[in-house]
Design an enzyme around this catalytic site. Structure first.
Site, PDB file in Angstrom:
ATOM      1  N   ASP A  89       0.867  -1.180   0.000  1.00  0.00           N
ATOM      2  CA  ASP A  89       0.000   0.000   0.000  1.00  0.00           C
ATOM      3  C   ASP A  89       0.903   1.230   0.000  1.00  0.00           C
ATOM      4  O   ASP A  89       1.496   1.573   1.029  1.00  0.00           O
ATOM      5  CB  ASP A  89      -0.891   0.017   1.243  1.00  0.00           C
ATOM      6  N   LYS A 128      -6.880   3.351  -3.225  1.00  0.00           N
ATOM      7  CA  LYS A 128      -7.242   3.338  -1.809  1.00  0.00           C
ATOM      8  C   LYS A 128      -7.481   4.766  -1.351  1.00  0.00           C
ATOM      9  O   LYS A 128      -6.751   5.680  -1.739  1.00  0.00           O
ATOM     10  CB  LYS A 128      -6.121   2.676  -1.009  1.00  0.00           C
ATOM     11  N   LYS A 167     -10.097   0.210  -2.225  1.00  0.00           N
ATOM     12  CA  LYS A 167      -9.951  -0.037  -0.791  1.00  0.00           C
ATOM     13  C   LYS A 167     -10.346   1.221  -0.018  1.00  0.00           C
ATOM     14  O   LYS A 167      -9.798   2.294  -0.239  1.00  0.00           O
ATOM     15  CB  LYS A 167      -8.522  -0.437  -0.438  1.00  0.00           C
TER      16      LYS A 167
END
Length: 223
Positions: free
Chosen positions: A92, A155, A185
């Site tokens: 991430d 995300k 996400k």
């Protein structure tokens, strides 16, 4: 809208059970992994300095350029590559949010490409936009850059920015932009089952949670 009931087990398999506090200890990470197994979640997400970890049966994710995104792209790429070498299967990364605010989407693209090149094609790459700090136009353009760079997910948030975390509006915009080609996400400030449900109904396919048990307790078991 989801096409199947949001049972506890189904939602658990969408969760990255997360511990990214700077004061986290190895014992805290061990406890996170034990709880993740107990809850039946998909993945654990930890700081790269906590790797390697023993997390058989779970996907291990680590962050890069976290939480500010203001690391040099080569540093992000090296950090991500080392995390993969130490067992992470998902990364991430945080974009340079300032570049996005300034409208320099080529810089955002180059940043993501550098991390993708550092980790190879087999590792799942999630791109953190810090959506609460961006305009709708910037969110769309950053999603496009992430897709062009070969990311697997976009995300919303780190959960550390003072502007706030995930919102259903941002998730909806991101999901509409990537059109099912990438996952979405939602992360940052999701503390209840109602909030999680709202994110999923807006288009989230993964959730980043730290208070996972409290969220899952709000969903009915299957059957």
């Amino acid at each position: 809208m989801p096409d199947a009931p949001l049972t506890r087990d189904r939602v658990a398999q969408m969760v990255d059970h997360t511990l990214l506090k700077p004061e986290a200890t190895p014992a805290d990470v061990d406890a996170l992994i034990a709880e993740a197994r107990d809850l039946g979640v998909y993945a654990v997400c930890v700081s790269p300095s906590m790797l390697p970890v023993r997390a058989e049966g779970l996907t291990v994710a680590a962050v890069a350029g976290f939480p500010s995104g203001k690391h040099h792209s080569l540093i992000k790429g090296a950090e991500a590559r080392l995390a993969v070498e130490q067992g992470a299967r998902e990364i991430d990364m945080v974009i340079d949010v300032g570049a996005a605010v300034a409208g320099d989407y080529n810089a955002v693209l180059a940043d993501i490409l550098t991390v993708r090149e550092g980790i190879g094609e087999a590792t799942v790459l999630k791109v953190i936009l810090e959506s609460a700090a961006l305009s709708d136009e910037a969110i769309v353009e950053c999603c496009r850059a992430a897709e062009l760079a070969g990311a697997n997910f976009v995300k919303t948030s780190t959960g550390f920015h003072p502007a706030g975390g995930a919102t259903a509006a941002a998730v909806r915009l991101m999901a509409g932009t990537v059109g099912g080609r990438l996952g979405v996400k939602a992360s940052g400030g999701i503390r209840t089952a109602d909030a999680a449900r709202e994110m999923i109904e807006a288009g989230a396919t993964r959730l980043g949670l730290s208070g996972t048990r409290a969220v899952l307790d709000g969903f009915a078991p299957a059957g």
